[in-house]
Structures are given as structure tokens and as C-alpha cells.
Scaffold this active site. Structure first.
Site, mmCIF file in Angstrom:
data_model
loop_
_atom_site.group_PDB
_atom_site.id
_atom_site.type_symbol
_atom_site.label_atom_id
_atom_site.label_comp_id
_atom_site.label_asym_id
_atom_site.label_seq_id
_atom_site.Cartn_x
_atom_site.Cartn_y
_atom_site.Cartn_z
ATOM 1 N N GLU A 1 48.141 -51.583 29.447
ATOM 2 C CA GLU A 1 49.163 -52.784 29.345
ATOM 3 C C GLU A 1 50.340 -51.910 28.967
ATOM 4 O O GLU A 1 50.692 -51.211 28.006
ATOM 5 C CB GLU A 1 48.681 -53.598 27.948
ATOM 6 C CG GLU A 1 47.405 -54.523 28.041
ATOM 7 C CD GLU A 1 47.628 -55.649 29.134
ATOM 8 O OE1 GLU A 1 48.912 -55.933 29.587
ATOM 9 O OE2 GLU A 1 46.704 -56.426 29.189
ATOM 10 N N CYS B 1 57.315 -56.225 24.593
ATOM 11 C CA CYS B 1 57.019 -55.916 26.093
ATOM 12 C C CYS B 1 57.611 -57.013 26.837
ATOM 13 O O CYS B 1 58.086 -56.894 27.973
ATOM 14 C CB CYS B 1 55.692 -55.414 26.113
ATOM 15 S SG CYS B 1 54.334 -56.751 25.615
HETATM 16 P P1 NAD Z 1 54.329 -44.836 24.446
HETATM 17 O O1 NAD Z 1 53.830 -44.922 25.708
HETATM 18 O O2 NAD Z 1 55.554 -43.661 24.164
HETATM 19 O O3 NAD Z 1 53.279 -44.726 23.339
HETATM 20 C C1 NAD Z 1 52.229 -45.514 23.108
HETATM 21 C C2 NAD Z 1 50.920 -44.814 22.786
HETATM 22 O O4 NAD Z 1 50.703 -43.703 23.274
HETATM 23 C C3 NAD Z 1 51.464 -44.223 21.246
HETATM 24 O O5 NAD Z 1 50.197 -44.399 20.442
HETATM 25 C C4 NAD Z 1 51.704 -42.942 21.586
HETATM 26 O O6 NAD Z 1 51.052 -41.997 20.692
HETATM 27 C C5 NAD Z 1 50.355 -42.489 22.660
HETATM 28 N N1 NAD Z 1 50.771 -41.737 23.877
HETATM 29 C C6 NAD Z 1 51.726 -40.963 23.961
HETATM 30 N N2 NAD Z 1 51.707 -39.885 25.028
HETATM 31 C C7 NAD Z 1 50.429 -39.979 25.160
HETATM 32 C C8 NAD Z 1 49.627 -39.598 26.358
HETATM 33 N N3 NAD Z 1 50.258 -38.539 27.126
HETATM 34 N N4 NAD Z 1 48.336 -39.897 26.481
HETATM 35 C C9 NAD Z 1 47.706 -40.646 25.592
HETATM 36 N N5 NAD Z 1 48.492 -41.372 24.619
HETATM 37 C C10 NAD Z 1 49.650 -41.008 24.426
HETATM 38 O O7 NAD Z 1 54.860 -46.429 24.325
HETATM 39 P P2 NAD Z 1 55.770 -46.977 22.878
HETATM 40 O O8 NAD Z 1 57.125 -46.364 22.966
HETATM 41 O O9 NAD Z 1 54.861 -46.789 21.676
HETATM 42 O O10 NAD Z 1 55.699 -48.369 23.210
HETATM 43 C C11 NAD Z 1 56.794 -48.963 23.927
HETATM 44 C C12 NAD Z 1 56.323 -49.405 25.340
HETATM 45 O O11 NAD Z 1 55.123 -49.973 25.200
HETATM 46 C C13 NAD Z 1 57.274 -50.036 26.077
HETATM 47 O O12 NAD Z 1 57.377 -49.722 27.459
HETATM 48 C C14 NAD Z 1 56.713 -51.786 25.851
HETATM 49 O O13 NAD Z 1 57.053 -52.577 27.065
HETATM 50 C C15 NAD Z 1 55.336 -51.076 26.261
HETATM 51 N N6 NAD Z 1 54.470 -52.270 25.446
HETATM 52 C C16 NAD Z 1 53.554 -52.945 26.539
HETATM 53 C C17 NAD Z 1 52.897 -54.115 25.795
HETATM 54 C C18 NAD Z 1 52.024 -54.708 26.670
HETATM 55 O O14 NAD Z 1 51.161 -55.330 26.433
HETATM 56 N N7 NAD Z 1 52.089 -54.871 28.149
HETATM 57 C C19 NAD Z 1 52.689 -54.161 24.469
HETATM 58 C C20 NAD Z 1 53.532 -53.533 23.724
HETATM 59 C C21 NAD Z 1 54.423 -52.391 24.265
#
Ligand code: NAD
Length: 473
Positions: free
Chosen positions: A242, A276
């Protein structure tokens, strides 16, 4: 008072030698610490989940439904504490924290009502074909910082209802509320079925590459989503992703301008734009553009932004420094390029990651603020006059998460909706995710879906059983 949160592995407190610090984004105050798990703790959490799996998958479905419903009750009973914790670490005002925590509780109740379908494909006297859906095994779940509890609950409820066990990792920016949930659920969920661990940047990649997981359920940015998929490939883990969005709102010429401006404002700026499925581009028909711009600017000037813990704050800060810098950088790019901008209510707080609501007046379609996901309180307003053109512009994005149409002309709305390349289209409402409706992204916004029966099936493998038997003559 600060909190030294603990992880839940096999139903017990687990701490680590090193810790993450968690601060309040409204003022920089230290809120507490969370364990910084490494491979040893991850191995222990996966081992606990693996050991709990045979018994949990054999637990009757109705009993699993009761456990998921009970999770909702526990969240509801502890609403006040969870809301306070969420506001402090995430920044969102109390009312929006209540929406998230109350929503998470309601989500569990509604998810518990879902049934796992059995598809009977042939039912002849001598031959029967059925497709069942069996749990996948041990699920690793990774959630973001914008809706830490709600988005974790979306994963927990469906994964365990389907009979899986799991290890969940919240974002290092917002681990406290989710770790607390782990403590509250001890005794409600059998030990080992749900393990909650926390850690820094290294822990996510350790999870996605770990052989002990059968599936990864990830919510976060598209950039990280691609890394997750790559890292999951060598072990052929199932993945649900997601990811990010750049949702377009299409405002039609027939709207009540004041009403549309109010609705689009909240669709874009709830949680200070850190949603999001927030409106990230507002396409407004030329005939109402000027009056819409005036109306939304007036709202922006009057909606109070401030510390989410203070009475009256309707919008809070950006959650963390990297995201604050990203949004500032996008605004700076608009300034450099001379795009006209207006700013809304100025928060009194001088510390904290506050960015006043910023409206950008009709920037070019290829500008960064139109093409990139801002994930903050800045919104481009864009003029349109031709229906086919606005649909093409809305679709001119690598993202495909959601979109909205604002109109009283339902024929037009229903003509446009199926032409949008997105997982959800909301007409005269926004962010209307429903626990029984599939939710997911097209294109770079994701893979698979969450919620509803579709979301439940994502946590299963299909298993077809055929029976041939003699027919009495
Ligand atoms: P992010 O991708 O930076 O981090 C998300 C999670 O992934 C965190 O727990 C982080 O610690 C972990 N992470 C970071 N690097 C990783 C890696 N290489 N491998 C595995 N895990 C890793 O995102 P964010 O800044 O926390 O959230 C914002 C983003 O999330 C925005 O782009 C938003 O649109 C998206 N989002 C999408 C949805 C949806 O349902 N489609 C919902 C909420 C947020």
C-alpha cells in the site's frame, strides 16, 4: 513523564540494549524511548509466531472472529490513553486522534464479521470442485507514521482472522502507541500470534529479506515499496504493498462553491496533508476557479494550526524532520519558479515542524508540486475547462491510489469515475475507506489490496480440493 516502551514477543515484555528516542513533533520534547531491535529480537519474534501458527490456524474461524472483535473492544476501552499517546508522538489534534483510534476499534468489529468464502465450482453427483482459502503462515507487517495505529490494525485484523500469525513493526517515528497496543492485547490474543517489535532503519530490510516470513504486508512510500518487493523476491514471499498517492480532486462547474471549497480543503489538509488518500491536486473548472480559490483561501486563513494537544488546534505539525524538509523543499521550488502562492493560518508555535497551509495558484502541469507526492499541507489549484483534458491530466501520474469528483451532475460523475486510473473514486466525499470495501492502489500506488473480503484473501493461499466418487446407479 516519558515512556520507556517495551516490545511484545510471545506475550512478554522484551527490551533491547539500544533504544530509539521519540519526540513530540509540535515542540521537540522527549516523549520516551522504544527498543531498537536487531536480528536476535527479530529471530525471537519470528520463532514465537512460527510456534504459535499450527494451533492458531487450527482455531475455529468463529473463535478467531471473536478475538478480532475483542481487539476492537480493547482499543475502545483504552481510547483516552491511546489518543493522548497518538497526539503526542504523531502530532495530530485530539479530534483526529479520536477519529483514528475510534476508527481502528470500529474496523476490528466490522472486519470480524467477514466470512472467508469457499468457492464451489462444480457440484455433480460424481464430482465436486471447491476452492478454499488457507492461511499463508507467518506475516511480517510494516506500517508508516501518518496513521500508526489505524494502518497497523488494518493488517492485524485481517492477517490473524485468516489464521496467520505475525510480527508487526511500526515506524521508528511513531512506535509508542502501537507498542502500547501490544501490551494491551496480551491475554486477548494467544501468545505468539501477534508480536510487535520496534527498530530503526535497518530493521525493515532485515524483515523483508528474512527467510522466516511467508508474506510481507507493507504500507509506506512507493520508493520503499519497490525495495520491499526486491528484497522479498529471493524467497518468493507474498507481498501486499500500500504505497503513495497523488490524488486528483475534480471540481465540476455546477458545484456550490462554498461547500466544495470546504470539502476539498478537508480532503487535502486533514492530518496536515499527511494522508495517502489526501487530495494532492485540485482541478477546478475555469468558470468557478476564482471564486473557489477565494473561498478555500479564506478557510485556510481561519483554520487554526498548532500543537495537537492544545484545545482549538484543528491542524498539527508535520510528523518528522525528513518529511518537514521534503515539504519545505517543494515549497521552495514553487518560490524559485515564481508560482503565485498564498499561506493560511500562522501557528503561534515557533518550535516544531509547522508549515502553514499553502495554496499554489495554477502552477504548470509538469511542475514538481503537481507531479510529486507532497504529503504535507500544500496544494496546487489547477484550472480546467475540457472534460477529456482534465481526465487525461488526472491520469498523468505514476500514482493511482484515489481520486474525488465534486458535482451535482451524477451522470457526469459516473461517466468520469471509471475513466480514472485509481483504486478508489469518491464522488462528493473523500477518504471514504470502508472496512468491507477493497482498498488499494493502481500503478505505482501499490500491489494487492486491504480491507473487505479482497483484503482478507490477500492473507491466504487458495487451495482447490476435488473429489471424484462413484455414483450409485
Ligand atoms: P516509508 O516508506 O519511509 O516508511 C514506511 C515504513 O517502512 C516504516 O515503518 C519504515 O521504517 C519502513 N522502512 C523504511 N525503509 C525500509 C526498507 N528498505 N525496507 C523495509 N521497510 C522499510 O513511508 P512513510 O514516510 O512512513 O509514510 C509515508 C508514505 O506512505 C507516503 O508515500 C504515503 O502516501 C504512504 N502511505 C500509503 C498508504 C496506503 O494505504 N496506500 C497509507 C499511508 C501512507
Amino acid at each position: 513523564m516519558t515512556t520507556n516502551a517495551k516490545m511484545t514477543i510471545n506475550g512478554k515484555d522484551v527490551d533491547t540494549a539500544n533504544h530509539l528516542t521519540v519526540t513530540n513533533p509540535a515542540n521537540g520534547d522527549l516523549l520516551g524511548t522504544a527498543p531498537d531491535a536487531g536480528m536476535a529480537e527479530l529471530d525471537a519474534a519470528i520463532a514465537a509466531a512460527r510456534a504459535a501458527f499450527p494451533k492458531w490456524r487450527a482455531t475455529p474461524y468463529a473463535e478467531r472472529q471473536a478475538v478480532v472483535a475483542k481487539i476492537g473492544e480493547v482499543i475502545g476501552t483504552n481510547m483516552e490513553e491511546l489518543c493522548r499517546s497518538l497526539t503526542l508522538e504523531q502530532g495530530k489534534p485530539a479530534e483526529q486522534a479520536q477519529f483514528e483510534i475510534g476508527g481502528a476499534a470500529a474496523w476490528c468489529g466490522a472486519t470480524a464479521m467477514l466470512e472467508l468464502p469457499v468457492f464451489v465450482l462444480e457440484d455433480e453427483p460424481g464430482h465436486r470442485i471447491e476452492t478454499h482459502h488457507v492461511p499463508i503462515g507467518v506475516v511480517g507487517s510494516i506500517s508508516p507514521w501518518n496513521f500508526p495505529l489505524m494502518l497497523s490494525v488494518w493488517k492485524i485484523a485481517h492477517a490473524i482472522l485468516a489464521g496467520n500469525t505475525m510480527v508487526l513493526k511500526p515506524s521508528p517515528f511513531t512506535p509508542l502507541t502501537v507498542l502500547r497496543l501490544g501490551v494491551l492485547l496480551r491475554g486477548v490474543i494467544p501468545d505468539g500470534v501477534l508480536n510487535i517489535i520496534s527498530g530503526g532503519d535497518a530493521l525493515g530490510p532485515m524483515m523483508t529479506s528474512h527467510k522466516g516470513f511467508d508474506k510481507i504486508s507493507f504500507t509506506g512510500s512507493s520508493a520503499t515499496g519497490r525495495r520491499v518487493m526486491e528484497s522479498a523476491a529471493p524467497t518468493l514471499k507474498r507481498v501486499t504493498l500500500e504505497l503513495g498517492g497523488n490524488d486528483a480532486a475534480i471540481v465540476m462547474p455546477d458545484v456550490d462553491v462554498a461547500q466544495a471549497a470546504e470539502s476539498v480543503f478537508w480532503s487535502a489538509f486533514t492530518n496536515s496533508g499527511q494522508v495517502c488518500i489526501a487530495t494532492k491536486r485540485a482541478y477546478v473548472h475555469d468558470s468557478v476557479y476564482d471564486s473557489f480559490k477565494a473561498a478555500i483561501t479564506e478557510i485556510a486563513k481561519n483554520v487554526p494550526m498548532g500543537d495537537g494537544s492544545k484545545q482549538g488546534s484543528a491542524l498539527g505539525p508535520i510528523n518528522n524532520k525528513p518529511q518537514y524538509d521534503r515539504v519545505k523543499n517543494l515549497i521552495a521550488d514553487c518560490e524559485t519558479n515564481g508560482y503565485p502562492m498564498t499561506q493560511g493560518y500562522q501557528p503561534e508555535e515557533k518550535d516544531g515542524y509547522f508549515i502553514p497551509v499553502t495554496l499554489v495558484d495554477n502552477p504548470p502541469e509538469n511542475s514538481r508540486i503537481v507531479q510529486e507526492e507532497q504529503f504535507g499541507p500544500v496544494l496546487p489549484l489547477l484550472r480546467w475547462s475540457d472534460e477529456a483534458d482534465v481526465i487525461a491530466r488526472a491520469n498523468n501520474s505514476e500514482y493511482g491510489l484515489g481520486g474525488t469528483i465534486w458535482t451535482n451532475d451524477y451522470d457526469a460523475a459516473l461517466r468520469i469515475a471509471p475513466q480514472l486510473e485509481t483504486g478508489s473514486v469518491w464522488i462528493n466525499e473523500a477518504m471514504a475507506a470502508h472496512p468491507h470495501a477493497a482498498f488499494g492502489g493502481h500503478k505505482q500506488s501499490g500491489l494487492g489490496s486491504e480491507n473487505g473480503v479482497d483484503g482478507l484473501l490477500e492473507y491466504t493461499n487458495p487451495q482447490t480440493i476435488t473429489v471424484r466418487r462413484p455414483v450409485a446407479t
